[in-house]
Enzyme design. Sequence first.
Site, PDB file in Angstrom:
ATOM      1  N   LYS A 197      11.628 -15.095 -31.646  1.00 36.50           N
ATOM      2  CA  LYS A 197      10.687 -15.168 -32.353  1.00 36.50           C
ATOM      3  C   LYS A 197       9.668 -16.077 -33.241  1.00 36.50           C
ATOM      4  O   LYS A 197       8.858 -16.391 -33.101  1.00 36.50           O
ATOM      5  CB  LYS A 197      11.928 -15.421 -33.563  1.00 36.50           C
ATOM      6  CG  LYS A 197      12.925 -14.242 -33.622  1.00 36.50           C
ATOM      7  CD  LYS A 197      13.995 -14.411 -34.429  1.00 36.50           C
ATOM      8  CE  LYS A 197      14.779 -15.969 -34.579  1.00 36.50           C
ATOM      9  NZ  LYS A 197      15.888 -16.273 -33.106  1.00 36.50           N
TER      10      LYS A 197
ATOM     11  N   ARG B 232      13.969 -25.207 -23.382  1.00 35.69           N
ATOM     12  CA  ARG B 232      13.390 -25.214 -24.783  1.00 35.69           C
ATOM     13  C   ARG B 232      13.101 -26.824 -24.591  1.00 35.69           C
ATOM     14  O   ARG B 232      14.174 -27.336 -24.476  1.00 35.69           O
ATOM     15  CB  ARG B 232      13.602 -24.620 -25.335  1.00 35.69           C
ATOM     16  CG  ARG B 232      12.883 -24.775 -27.178  1.00 35.69           C
ATOM     17  CD  ARG B 232      12.972 -24.105 -28.132  1.00 35.69           C
ATOM     18  NE  ARG B 232      14.384 -24.201 -28.943  1.00 35.69           N
ATOM     19  CZ  ARG B 232      15.056 -22.825 -29.486  1.00 35.69           C
ATOM     20  NH1 ARG B 232      14.681 -22.145 -29.587  1.00 35.69           N
ATOM     21  NH2 ARG B 232      15.568 -22.620 -29.600  1.00 35.69           N
TER      22      ARG B 232
ATOM     23  N   ARG C  34      16.585 -29.837 -28.573  1.00 34.71           N
ATOM     24  CA  ARG C  34      17.456 -29.844 -29.960  1.00 34.71           C
ATOM     25  C   ARG C  34      18.838 -30.176 -29.843  1.00 34.71           C
ATOM     26  O   ARG C  34      19.409 -29.036 -28.731  1.00 34.71           O
ATOM     27  CB  ARG C  34      17.038 -27.680 -30.043  1.00 34.71           C
ATOM     28  CG  ARG C  34      16.201 -27.619 -31.571  1.00 34.71           C
ATOM     29  CD  ARG C  34      15.360 -26.513 -31.574  1.00 34.71           C
ATOM     30  NE  ARG C  34      16.660 -25.445 -31.792  1.00 34.71           N
ATOM     31  CZ  ARG C  34      16.374 -24.220 -32.571  1.00 34.71           C
ATOM     32  NH1 ARG C  34      14.990 -24.398 -32.506  1.00 34.71           N
ATOM     33  NH2 ARG C  34      16.691 -23.563 -33.139  1.00 34.71           N
TER      34      ARG C  34
ATOM     35  N   ARG D  20      19.448 -13.947 -42.577  1.00 27.28           N
ATOM     36  CA  ARG D  20      20.012 -13.879 -41.624  1.00 27.28           C
ATOM     37  C   ARG D  20      21.247 -12.971 -42.009  1.00 27.28           C
ATOM     38  O   ARG D  20      21.841 -13.058 -40.963  1.00 27.28           O
ATOM     39  CB  ARG D  20      20.114 -15.071 -41.423  1.00 27.28           C
ATOM     40  CG  ARG D  20      20.496 -16.127 -40.648  1.00 27.28           C
ATOM     41  CD  ARG D  20      19.812 -15.796 -39.118  1.00 27.28           C
ATOM     42  NE  ARG D  20      19.922 -17.222 -38.400  1.00 27.28           N
ATOM     43  CZ  ARG D  20      19.018 -18.171 -37.198  1.00 27.28           C
ATOM     44  NH1 ARG D  20      17.721 -17.821 -38.662  1.00 27.28           N
ATOM     45  NH2 ARG D  20      19.428 -18.605 -36.607  1.00 27.28           N
TER      46      ARG D  20
ATOM     47  N   ARG E 224      26.283 -19.918 -31.739  1.00 27.88           N
ATOM     48  CA  ARG E 224      24.529 -19.327 -32.383  1.00 27.88           C
ATOM     49  C   ARG E 224      25.032 -18.067 -31.780  1.00 27.88           C
ATOM     50  O   ARG E 224      24.822 -17.132 -32.782  1.00 27.88           O
ATOM     51  CB  ARG E 224      23.898 -20.120 -31.804  1.00 27.88           C
ATOM     52  CG  ARG E 224      23.526 -20.930 -33.021  1.00 27.88           C
ATOM     53  CD  ARG E 224      22.571 -22.339 -31.577  1.00 27.88           C
ATOM     54  NE  ARG E 224      21.255 -21.769 -32.200  1.00 27.88           N
ATOM     55  CZ  ARG E 224      20.297 -22.311 -31.094  1.00 27.88           C
ATOM     56  NH1 ARG E 224      20.877 -23.224 -30.806  1.00 27.88           N
ATOM     57  NH2 ARG E 224      19.092 -21.732 -31.357  1.00 27.88           N
TER      58      ARG E 224
END
Length: 249
Positions: free
Chosen positions: A42, A160, A193, A121, A204
């Site tokens: 996203k 990431r 992160r 969300r 998550r």
Amino acid sequence: MNDLKPDRVAWLKGAAFNCDSIAVATHSPLRLVLLGAPGAGKGTQAELLSTRLGACHLSTGDIFRTAKLSNYCDRSPAMHEALNSMRRGELVSDEMVLNLVTERSRCLHCRGGFLLDGFPRTVTQAEAFEKVLHENGVTLNAVLNYEMPLEEIVNRLSGRRICPQCKAVFHIVTRPPEMVDVCDHCGAGLIQREDDLPESIRVRMTTHESSAAPLAEFYQRRNLLISISAEGTPEEIYDRTISALRPRI
Ligand code: AP5
């Protein structure tokens, strides 16, 4: 590439701050919500859409990551709690998120439009947001739902790296920076992160699984939902996004 990307200071830091570089006004600003699992891309798509079309990238996750860089003592107790939830991979409370978004509602009038990434969300957030949109006289063009198989999501999240300074996103394999661990845009050191570590990723994904379907249904009923495959390169997904949006913009 036509770089139209606005800065996002008013969104990242709150109502007391003004953006230095404001979006170029467009005849019909793009107003979108981006849904999808953690790591579906996203943020990467929001970045491309923002740079090329000028809509402001409004990520709720980036608000929290910006708050994390602030002085520890300057954070409110609610923000401390939010950052702890985030570290564990859990959702921040609806109340906290809604307060932050409502406080920033002038960003919904950004003249280049907006790309909401990570919000809403939950159905509670979506219902409250519908009221905020109505009060502000703003309507959405569409809600993009990026769909991705689970195995690929874990690869994307574990590789990431992000820039804590300008929030640029990289991947050690698919989008490496020119110099290892250095941001191409501002030269800051890249970091992983905290919620991209295996235990947080698991939490998550579970959270996403329980909230995704009701949220997609909410927007399906309003005839706003467009599902897009998030497989392939960022450029391929971007092209798919633009084709899917064409009838609505
Ligand atoms: P948030 O920041 O919103 O994170 P998220 O939804 O978990 O999404 P991600 O940022 O992890 O993934 P993305 O889809 O943007 O993927 P990206 O483009 O980076 O939220 C973080 C936390 O904040 C939440 O867990 C919660 O605690 C809190 N929070 C935020 N909003 C909230 C809300 N509304 N309510 C409650 N709590 C909230 O891509 C991932 C990687 O893949 C990158 O390395 C990228 O380079 C790479 N990549 C992207 N596209 C491709 C591609 N096509 N091919 C190969 N690699 C790719």
